[in-house]
Design a protein around this motif. Structure first.
Motif, mmCIF file in Angstrom:
data_model
loop_
_atom_site.group_PDB
_atom_site.id
_atom_site.type_symbol
_atom_site.label_atom_id
_atom_site.label_comp_id
_atom_site.label_asym_id
_atom_site.label_seq_id
_atom_site.Cartn_x
_atom_site.Cartn_y
_atom_site.Cartn_z
ATOM 1 N N GLU A 49 54.062 49.985 -61.005
ATOM 2 C CA GLU A 49 55.168 49.333 -60.290
ATOM 3 C C GLU A 49 55.337 49.931 -58.896
ATOM 4 N N LEU A 50 55.299 51.248 -58.850
ATOM 5 C CA LEU A 50 55.449 51.938 -57.569
ATOM 6 C C LEU A 50 54.324 51.515 -56.617
ATOM 7 N N ALA A 51 53.089 51.492 -57.133
ATOM 8 C CA ALA A 51 51.943 51.124 -56.288
ATOM 9 C C ALA A 51 52.160 49.736 -55.701
ATOM 10 N N ARG A 52 52.591 48.795 -56.516
ATOM 11 C CA ARG A 52 52.784 47.423 -56.031
ATOM 12 C C ARG A 52 53.825 47.386 -54.913
ATOM 13 N N SER A 53 54.838 48.244 -55.029
ATOM 14 C CA SER A 53 55.898 48.234 -54.016
ATOM 15 C C SER A 53 55.421 48.829 -52.684
ATOM 16 N N LEU A 54 54.263 49.473 -52.696
ATOM 17 C CA LEU A 54 53.779 50.106 -51.466
ATOM 18 C C LEU A 54 52.620 49.334 -50.833
ATOM 19 N N ALA A 55 52.380 48.122 -51.340
ATOM 20 C CA ALA A 55 51.174 47.386 -50.943
ATOM 21 C C ALA A 55 51.085 47.115 -49.442
ATOM 22 N N ASP A 56 52.228 47.085 -48.754
ATOM 23 C CA ASP A 56 52.125 46.778 -47.320
ATOM 24 C C ASP A 56 52.208 48.022 -46.432
ATOM 25 N N LYS A 57 52.070 49.179 -47.008
ATOM 26 C CA LYS A 57 52.066 50.419 -46.213
ATOM 27 C C LYS A 57 50.698 50.613 -45.548
ATOM 28 N N ASP A 58 50.675 51.388 -44.468
ATOM 29 C CA ASP A 58 49.397 51.653 -43.794
ATOM 30 C C ASP A 58 48.804 52.990 -44.211
ATOM 31 N N THR A 59 49.683 53.931 -44.524
ATOM 32 C CA THR A 59 49.232 55.317 -44.732
ATOM 33 C C THR A 59 49.906 55.910 -45.958
ATOM 34 N N VAL A 60 49.150 56.702 -46.705
ATOM 35 C CA VAL A 60 49.742 57.527 -47.768
ATOM 36 C C VAL A 60 49.160 58.934 -47.624
ATOM 37 N N LEU A 61 50.006 59.927 -47.684
ATOM 38 C CA LEU A 61 49.513 61.313 -47.634
ATOM 39 C C LEU A 61 49.611 61.948 -49.020
ATOM 40 N N PHE A 62 48.738 62.923 -49.256
ATOM 41 C CA PHE A 62 48.697 63.625 -50.539
ATOM 42 C C PHE A 62 48.724 65.121 -50.265
ATOM 43 N N LEU A 63 49.570 65.838 -50.982
ATOM 44 C CA LEU A 63 49.671 67.284 -50.802
ATOM 45 C C LEU A 63 49.476 68.005 -52.130
ATOM 46 N N GLY A 64 48.833 69.154 -52.062
ATOM 47 C CA GLY A 64 48.698 69.986 -53.261
ATOM 48 C C GLY A 64 48.393 71.406 -52.847
#
Ligand code: M6R
Length: 369
Positions: free
Chosen positions: A213-228
């Protein structure tokens, strides 16, 4: 042949508990010792090795980055991890006491093959970790530990990655066993935890609907960052790679400690940032540091997507979205933390109308340098 799933990738994600269990099968005896006779490299060579060098590409490289933490922690042998495509061009220092580990799902990746040929020419022994029986990389190596993921069809690697991790843990523990380093209660406990891990992967798979559900809500974003941090850093890199190849989005993985050295400038209002939180038990210092990172980026407007262990309540106030994973020992956490990232990327690809199993411009095995 997709077994009722829309895509091979979905089927392969679902097959992960079995792939993990199959890769462990017959390799740990009832007393908790490892029986890896298939590693035909003489025990004396494993005992005398003064360095481990891992070569691999893409997702397999990320497995190698995680292996470094396990190998150095459990054996105290220095371990380097290098992109296979860079390896031979920098004239690496190799000798008869170097153990090289080449990781490849297909066993046909040209960059990895050329790296291992170079290593053998310099006198190093090469152990392949591979998913494809009789492929070129194991044939040209001194020994092979097969992963038992079964055929992986989707271009984006999922179950092969989890089994590569399992194989890396087995090699690290075996090295510890034959060298007699740190062979004690901690290791026996890890072996017990490994034996349970496929159930935990299954548990994660059962709770993925909110992630979709979360992924679908972000479908029009340009960038996603990942931290670890720690082994969560390669997990962040893997999450970003999955998103690039499947969703064609700009995605980057960072070590959370590097934020203040530059990447924090990227944070802007509503930017999705996925954070892999280490266990609050074990390396709790790192846990607390990453919780401060989450606060920092959130204060600057980031939309925080937090992957944290069940029972870790400290993250709750700062998580816009919270994805729970079962408690595992720190070094094994990538086996459960990567799964939501695979599901996330797959769902975003679908939401954006992309071809999931066959992303543009990519091939399943890359047989050119
Ligand atoms: O077959 P290999 O494991 O040697 O392949 C290495 C990479 O090409 C591979 O992992 C690639 O990065 C995947 N498409 C990632 O999902």
């Amino acid at each position: 042949e997709k077994g009722g799933y829309d895509y091979f990738m979905l089927k392969e994600i679902a097959e992960q508990p079995k792939a993990v269990a199959d890769t462990l099968l017959g390799r740990i005896d009832a007393a908790g010792s490892l029986t890896l006779d298939e590693i035909r490299i003489p025990v004396s060579v494993l005992r005398e090795a003064d360095k481990v060098v891992i070569v691999a590409c893409g997702t397999a490289f990320h497995a190698g980055l995680i292996a470094k933490y396990a190998i150095e922690h459990w054996t105290r042998v220095p371990c380097e991890v290098e992109l296979a495509s860079e390896f031979r061009y920098r004239d690496p220092i190799l000798g008869q006491r170097t153990l090289v580990i080449a990781i490849s799902q297909s066993g046909e990746t040209m960059d990895t093959l050329m790296a291992l040929r170079h290593a053998r020419e310099q006198g190093a022994k090469v152990l392949a970790i591979c998913n494809t029986n009789g492929s070129t990389i194991p044939r040209e190596s001194d020994a092979v530990l097969y992963t038992h993921a079964g055929p992986e069809v989707a271009v984006a690697s999922t179950k092969a990655f989890l089994t590569q991790l399992v194989a890396c843990y087995l090699v690290a523990l075996y090295l510890g066993q034959v060298r007699g380093t740190k062979w004690g209660d901690e290791i026996l406990a890890v072996i017990r935890d490994l034996a349970r891990i496929s159930h935990q992967v299954e548990k994660v798979l059962d709770t993925m609907e909110p992630v979709r559900e979360l992924a679908r809500s972000l479908a029009d974003k340009d960038t996603v960052l990942f931290l670890g941090r720690h082994v969560g850093h390669p997990v962040a890199l893997e999450g970003a790679l999955k998103l690039k190849e499947l969703a064609y989005m700009h995605a980057e993985g960072f070590a959370a400690g590097e934020l203040k050295h530059g990447p924090i400038a990227l944070i802007e209002n509503d930017l999705p940032v996925v954070v892999v939180v280490p266990s609050p038990r074990g390396r709790s210092v790192l846990h607390d540091k990453i919780v401060s990172n989450i606060q920092e980026i959130r204060a600057r407007g980031a939309r925080t997507i937090v992957i944290a262990e069940e029972g870790d309540e400290t993250v709750v106030p700062y998580a816009d979205h919270l994805i729970r994973i079962p408690a595992t020992p720190t070094l094994l956490q990538p086996l459960v933390a990567t799964v939501p990232l695979q599901v996330f990327a797959c769902e975003l690809a679908t939401a954006r109308g992309n071809e999931v199993d066959q992303p543009r411009n990519l091939a399943k095995s890359v047989t050119v340098e």
